[in-house]
Scaffold this motif. Structure first.
Motif, PDB file in Angstrom:
ATOM      1  N   VAL A   1      22.556-104.890 -65.171  1.00 28.42           N
ATOM      2  CA  VAL A   1      21.906-104.769 -66.467  1.00 28.42           C
ATOM      3  C   VAL A   1      20.576-105.511 -66.409  1.00 28.42           C
ATOM      4  N   MET A   2      19.495-104.811 -66.805  1.00 27.23           N
ATOM      5  CA  MET A   2      18.167-105.410 -66.791  1.00 27.23           C
ATOM      6  C   MET A   2      17.672-105.683 -68.204  1.00 27.23           C
ATOM      7  N   ARG A   3      16.926-106.765 -68.340  1.00 32.26           N
ATOM      8  CA  ARG A   3      16.209-107.069 -69.571  1.00 32.26           C
ATOM      9  C   ARG A   3      15.005-107.927 -69.201  1.00 32.26           C
ATOM     10  N   ASN A   4      13.839-107.573 -69.756  1.00 32.91           N
ATOM     11  CA  ASN A   4      12.609-108.329 -69.486  1.00 32.91           C
ATOM     12  C   ASN A   4      12.346-108.488 -67.996  1.00 32.91           C
ATOM     13  N   ALA A   5      12.503-107.368 -67.263  1.00 29.45           N
ATOM     14  CA  ALA A   5      12.213-107.317 -65.820  1.00 29.45           C
ATOM     15  C   ALA A   5      13.083-108.264 -65.005  1.00 29.45           C
ATOM     16  N   ALA A   6      14.291-108.533 -65.484  1.00 27.06           N
ATOM     17  CA  ALA A   6      15.204-109.415 -64.759  1.00 27.06           C
ATOM     18  C   ALA A   6      16.627-108.869 -64.849  1.00 27.06           C
ATOM     19  N   ILE A   7      17.435-109.120 -63.821  1.00 27.33           N
ATOM     20  CA  ILE A   7      18.848-108.767 -63.851  1.00 27.33           C
ATOM     21  C   ILE A   7      19.578-109.849 -64.646  1.00 27.33           C
ATOM     22  N   VAL A   8      20.240-109.435 -65.739  1.00 24.75           N
ATOM     23  CA  VAL A   8      20.901-110.413 -66.602  1.00 24.75           C
ATOM     24  C   VAL A   8      22.424-110.334 -66.516  1.00 24.75           C
ATOM     25  N   ALA A   9      22.941-109.293 -65.885  1.00 26.37           N
ATOM     26  CA  ALA A   9      24.394-109.173 -65.737  1.00 26.37           C
ATOM     27  C   ALA A   9      24.709-108.228 -64.591  1.00 26.37           C
ATOM     28  N   GLU A  10      25.851-108.451 -63.944  1.00 27.89           N
ATOM     29  CA  GLU A  10      26.321-107.584 -62.859  1.00 27.89           C
ATOM     30  C   GLU A  10      27.822-107.400 -62.988  1.00 27.89           C
ATOM     31  N   TYR A  11      28.273-106.153 -62.825  1.00 27.25           N
ATOM     32  CA  TYR A  11      29.696-105.828 -62.942  1.00 27.25           C
ATOM     33  C   TYR A  11      30.109-104.955 -61.757  1.00 27.25           C
TER      34      TYR A  11
END
Length: 232
Positions: free
Chosen positions: A196-206
Motif C-alpha cells: 500500500v502506497m501513500r505520499n510516495a512511500a510504502i506504508v503497509a505490506e500484506y
C-alpha cells in the motif's frame, strides 16, 4: 523505498490517487523524472536514462493509458505488436516482413485479438483488444519483469478475466510481475504480496491469505479517518 519482486511472483501495489504508484513504475522504466536509487534485474544494475535501456535489461511496462502512452493509434495493429521486437528482425537496416507477419499471427491467435486485418489502425479496435495488443507486444519480447499499471481499466469482463489469466501464466513461467491497480479485489486475488502506497512511500505490506478487502480499505483511508476508527 525498497521493493523486491522475485521471479514467478506477483506483487500488487495499490494506493489512493496521487500516492505515487504510477510515478514509481515510470521511474523504474526510465520514463519518469530522474530519481535517486537503483534498479537491478537478475542482479544486474539497469541504466535508467531511457526506456530503451530498461527494455534491453528485460523490463516491460503496460502503461496506465494505452491510447496516450502505449499504442500508436494511427499505425496498423501489426506494427504496434511488433514495436518492442523491432531490432530483432532487422538485417543490415532492413526488416524481415515475413518473420514479422508470422510473429503477429502467432500472438494474436494466442490472445484472441479480434481484428479484421493486421493492417487496420489499432485505434479501430475495441478497448479490450487494444489492451491485448499491449500485452502481446511484450509477450513477443519475453521480459524478465512485467510492470502493469491498471491493466484491466476500461475493458469488458471477459477481457479482464483473460488478462488476469495471462498475468498468472506469465508469473508461472518465471516472470516477475509488478501490478499497480486501484481495484482492491484484483490486487488481492492476483498478488502473492500486496503493498500500500501513500505520499510516495510504502506504508503497509500484506502477504497472500493475510489480507482482505476490508483490511486494504482501512489502509487506504486518509490518516485522519484511520485515527478515528477507520472509514465510514
Amino acid at each position: 523505498m525498497d521493493i523486491d519482486v522475485r521471479a514467478g511472483e506477483i506483487v500488487g501495489i495499490t494506493g489512493p490517487v496521487g500516492s505515487g504508484r504510477s510515478s514509481l513504475l515510470g521511474a523504474i522504466f526510465g520514463a519518469g523524472p530522474p530519481t535517486t536509487g537503483t534498479v537491478r534485474v537478475a542482479g544486474h544494475l539497469v541504466r535508467r536514462s531511457s526506456p530503451a535501456h530498461a527494455v534491453r535489461a528485460g523490463l516491460a511496462l503496460i502503461p496506465e493509458s494505452r491510447t496516450e502512452q502505449g499504442l500508436v493509434g494511427v499505425r496498423p495493429v501489426g506494427e504496434n505488436l511488433a514495436l518492442a521486437t523491432l531490432g530483432t528482425r532487422q538485417r543490415a537496416g532492413f526488416l524481415c516482413r515475413r518473420a514479422e507477419a508470422a510473429l503477429v499471427s502467432k500472438v494474436t491467435d494466442r490472445l484472441g485479438i479480434r481484428s479484421a486485418d493486421a493492417r487496420d489502425p489499432v485505434r479501430r479496435l475495441s478497448g479490450g483488444n487494444q489492451q491485448k495488443v499491449l500485452f502481446a507486444k511484450w509477450l513477443l519480447r519475453r521480459p524478465l519483469v512485467l510492470m502493469a499499471d491498471e491493466p484491466t481499466r476500461g475493458v469488458d469482463t471477459v477481457t479482464k478475466t483473460h488478462i488476469h489469466e495471462l498475468l498468472v501464466d506469465m508469473a508461472r513461467q518465471g516472470v516477475a510481475v509488478l501490478l499497480v491497480s486501484s481495484d482492491t479485489d484484483e490486487v488481492i486475488d492476483l498478488s502473492h504480496r500486496v503493498l500500500v502506497m501513500r505520499n510516495a512511500a510504502i506504508v503497509a505490506e500484506y502477504v497472500r491469505g493475510a489480507v482482505s478487502r476490508k483490511t486494504l480499505l482501512t489502509a487506504l483511508a486518509p490518516e485522519d479517518c484511520q485515527s478515528a476508527g477507520g472509514p465510514t
